[in-house]
Design a protein around this motif. Structure first.
Motif, PDB file in Angstrom:
ATOM      1  N   ARG A  79       0.832  -1.203   0.000  1.00 18.61           N
ATOM      2  CA  ARG A  79       0.000   0.000   0.000  1.00 18.61           C
ATOM      3  C   ARG A  79       0.867   1.254   0.000  1.00 18.61           C
ATOM      4  NH1 ARG A  79      -3.029  -3.007   3.927  1.00 18.61           N
ATOM      5  NH2 ARG A  79      -5.033  -3.740   3.070  1.00 18.61           N
ATOM      6  N   THR A 109      -8.285  -0.347  -1.900  1.00 21.99           N
ATOM      7  CA  THR A 109      -9.505  -0.643  -1.137  1.00 21.99           C
ATOM      8  C   THR A 109     -10.015  -2.054  -1.381  1.00 21.99           C
ATOM      9  OG1 THR A 109     -10.873   0.245  -2.930  1.00 21.99           O
ATOM     10  CG2 THR A 109     -10.239   1.772  -1.171  1.00 21.99           C
ATOM     11  N   PHE A 134     -15.862  -2.774   2.659  1.00 15.51           N
ATOM     12  CA  PHE A 134     -15.273  -1.470   2.943  1.00 15.51           C
ATOM     13  C   PHE A 134     -15.579  -1.080   4.379  1.00 15.51           C
ATOM     14  CE2 PHE A 134     -16.636  -0.737  -1.673  1.00 15.51           C
ATOM     15  CZ  PHE A 134     -15.471  -1.302  -2.166  1.00 15.51           C
ATOM     16  N   ARG A 136     -11.352   2.259   7.557  1.00 10.20           N
ATOM     17  CA  ARG A 136      -9.974   2.368   7.072  1.00 10.20           C
ATOM     18  C   ARG A 136      -9.960   2.704   5.579  1.00 10.20           C
ATOM     19  NH1 ARG A 136      -5.893  -0.628   4.854  1.00 10.20           N
ATOM     20  NH2 ARG A 136      -3.792  -0.286   5.727  1.00 10.20           N
ATOM     21  N   GLU A 137     -10.758   1.979   4.794  1.00 15.77           N
ATOM     22  CA  GLU A 137     -10.827   2.244   3.353  1.00 15.77           C
ATOM     23  C   GLU A 137     -11.400   3.642   3.091  1.00 15.77           C
ATOM     24  OE1 GLU A 137     -10.214  -1.917   3.906  1.00 15.77           O
ATOM     25  OE2 GLU A 137     -11.756  -0.606   4.738  1.00 15.77           O
TER      26      GLU A 137
END
Length: 615
Positions: A81, A113, A222, A225-226
């Motif tokens: 990421r 995501t 989701f 965090r996403e």
């Protein structure tokens, strides 16, 4: 016997102990290899306790190994990421193409995501292309027609918050979300979406630039965090999109400016804030053949004609000192040694704090124009001389006609006596009187026309004497001189604050005197007359507007009113039709132009544009 029994017992005991010990050894090996080590059954208690400890240690070891594997996987995922975010940040900081920028953001966000589909919709503000609307800029995870065939996202409760820049919208399962279905649910054939995440893209100034939308066919994909991750990406995307739009705007302006310079066959150059030529000037070098070392500073003046050089440098320095537009004309030696005439326009480019950053100028080749003007001027002078000669020569026979007409008029009494008693005497006398009257009227008309031609000829040959003119006072004086006519007509004349110019006083007085006189002559009879004279400075030129609320002029007559001996409208006022022709001749001679705007029955405005300084 005892020995044999002892041996048998010893062997049996050894075998009873060896098996559990072998099993413990196998457990220890399994523990070392990280395998499962179940607790032994049917062994002495001591051995069973040791076996249980070994089995517990093996279990704990496997759990720690699994935890380490999960941590390593999470670390690898986080590293990926971070690598994606790092690459994305680098890409966004340098990407100025909107399409590639949108594709980069959507692809990165979809990957980070875990979304199945991702899209970036761009807001297009209201402009020349039409009203405000939204358009799909980028899409990943599905063919473009999967979205475009349904048109733009509908203004449902689920979508409206995003397109109104109301913040993040996160739904773990849209099919159970109360905001979903306000417009009948998902259209038939739409991509399967249950997990849904949407984030508006808003610039630092608060303007909505677009919206990022993500979906997945499975629920609960989701979370916060996403959502936080995409929100951060949206902020970066907003900065990049702002930069891309700004770059595109600057590029369009540069292209437009370059096209404008090319259209006028101009030579573009720049000078520093102090007015000195610096850096690379390819257009100037191509024109003059000078090298950067030769044209640096004031070296460019060496390419200017010696007779024009000092005046050019002096005028340039005055413009730089006064921080104003520079308008000039001089001859420049081309790279092949030929001198060409150029018109120069230069303007200062200012920083936000008002300081001059640089000067940008254009040299436009007007050699052919000046040659044509010279030829036209010579032709006009020839025509004026011809008009003078013709007018002068016409006057001689006209004087003879006037003399003979006077003799005929003086002989009318003798003719009456000679015809007395004859049948047609009265008719002949009446016809003769009428004919003499027509001849005298024609003579008067012809004399007026000859005088008008002579006047125009003399004005065309007169040498102008420029002097500073306080235009407000000058035009006010002209209005005061015609106050009696204005009062008689019931008109009010208003003179505004007019810019001063340097020009020939007599020519300027004749121009504005004629325009004010015309405005008074042709006022409407059904309303009080109002005449105003206003002025301003635009692009280094003085613009004067003479406006009235009089009869107005038909559109078909706008051009003809400036022609010699041509008049428009009802001919109930005296005149020969030379006033506006004379005005236009004088305005052109002063280097200006005159324009007409009029609506019949409403009023007329004459716009007179003159140089601030007559050359």
């Amino acid at each position: 016997m005892l020995a044999a029994i002892a041996a048998v017992l010893a062997l049996a005991f050894a075998r009873g102990i060896a098996a559990p010990l072998q099993a413990l050894r196998d457990q220890a090996v399994a523990l070392g290899l990280g395998r499962a080590a179940p607790v032994l059954d049917g062994v002495p208690a001591e051995v069973a306790a040791v076996s249980a400890e070994i089995a517990g240690a093996a279990q704990r070891q496997r759990e720690r190994a699994a935890e380490r594997a999960r941590s390593a996987a999470a670390l690898r995922a986080e590293t990926q990421r971070l690598e994606v975010l790092n690459r994305l940040g680098t890409a966004l900081s340098s990407e100025l193409d909107r399409q590639r920028l949108g594709d980069t953001v959507v692809e990165a966000a979809t990957h980070l995501t875990g979304a199945a589909y991702g899209a970036l919709f761009e807001r297009v503000p209201e402009g020349p292309e039409g009203p405000e609307h939204w358009q799909l800029l980028s899409l990943t995870g599905a063919p473009r027609e999967a979205f475009t065939r349904f048109g733009l996202p509908r203004a449902t409760t689920l979508f409206s918050q995003t397109f109104a820049a109301g913040g993040v919208v996160l739904s773990e399962d849209v099919t159970t979300d109360p905001r979903y279905g306000s417009h009948g649910g998902m259209p038939k054939g739409h991509l399967p979406v249950r997990s849904y995440l949407a984030v508006p893209v808003v610039s630092g100034t608060g303007a909505t630039l677009g919206a990022l939308l993500f979906g997945h066919p499975e629920p609960h994909r989701f979370g916060s965090r996403e959502a936080a991750l995409v929100e951060g990406l949206a902020g970066q995307a907003a900065v990049a999109m702002d930069n891309a739009r700004l770059f595109a705007s600057v590029r369009r302006e540069q292209d437009r400016f370059a096209a404008a310079v090319q259209a006028v066959r101009g030579v573009l150059w720049t000078n520093d804030a102090s007015g000195r030529m610096t850096s690379d000037q390819p257009a100037w070098a191509a024109l003059t053949g000078q090298t950067p070392e030769q044209y640096a500073g004031y070296g460019w003046a060496e390419a200017v004609h010696p007779e024009d050089r000092a005046a050019s440098v002096e005028s340039w320095n005055e413009a730089v000192a006064e921080r104003r537009r520079f308008t000039h004309e001089h001859r420049v030696r081309r790279h092949d040694g030929v001198f060409r005439t150029f018109a120069i326009q230069a303007v200062p480019v200012l920083d936000p704090d008002g300081a001059i950053r640089e000067w940008v100028g254009v040299h436009s080749d007007i050699s052919e124009q000046r040659a044509a003007e010279t030829a036209l001027r010579e032709s006009n002078e020839e025509i004026q001389r011809y008009a003078y000669i013709v007018s002068h020569d016409l006057r001689a026979p006209l004087v003879n006609i006037m003399g003979f007409t006077s003799e005929i008029e003086a002989s009318q009494d003798d003719i009456r006596v000679a015809l007395a008693g004859r049948p047609q005497a009265e008719r002949i006398d009446a016809d003769l009187s009428e004919s003499v009257s027509f001849i005298k009227a024609a003579i008067t008309k012809m004399d007026g026309l000859i005088n008008a031609i002579l006047k125009l000829s003399r004005e065309g040959r007169r040498t102008f004497q420029p002097e500073p003119l306080a235009m407000t006072a000058l035009v006010q004086g002209l209005a005061d001189a015609q106050r009696h006519q204005a009062d008689t007509a019931g008109a009010v004349i208003e003179i505004g604050d007019l810019p001063g110019i340097t020009a020939d006083r007599l020519a300027v007085e004749q121009i504005f005197g004629n325009l004010i006189d015309n405005a008074i002559k042709y006022l409407a009879k059904d309303r009080p007359g109002r005449i105003s004279v206003a002025g301003s400075v635009s692009d280094g030129l003085a613009v004067f507007l003479v406006t009235d609320n009089g009869r107005g002029i038909h559109a078909r007559d706008h051009a003809r009113v400036f022609e010699l001996f041509r008049r428009s409208g009802v001919q109930d006022r005296p005149g020969e039709g030379i006033g506006l022709a004379h005005v236009r001749t004088l305005v052109r001679a002063l280097g200006g132009r005159i324009d007409l705007s009029s609506e019949f029955g409403v009023g007329t405005t004459f716009s007179v544009t003159l140089p601030l300084r007559q050359s």
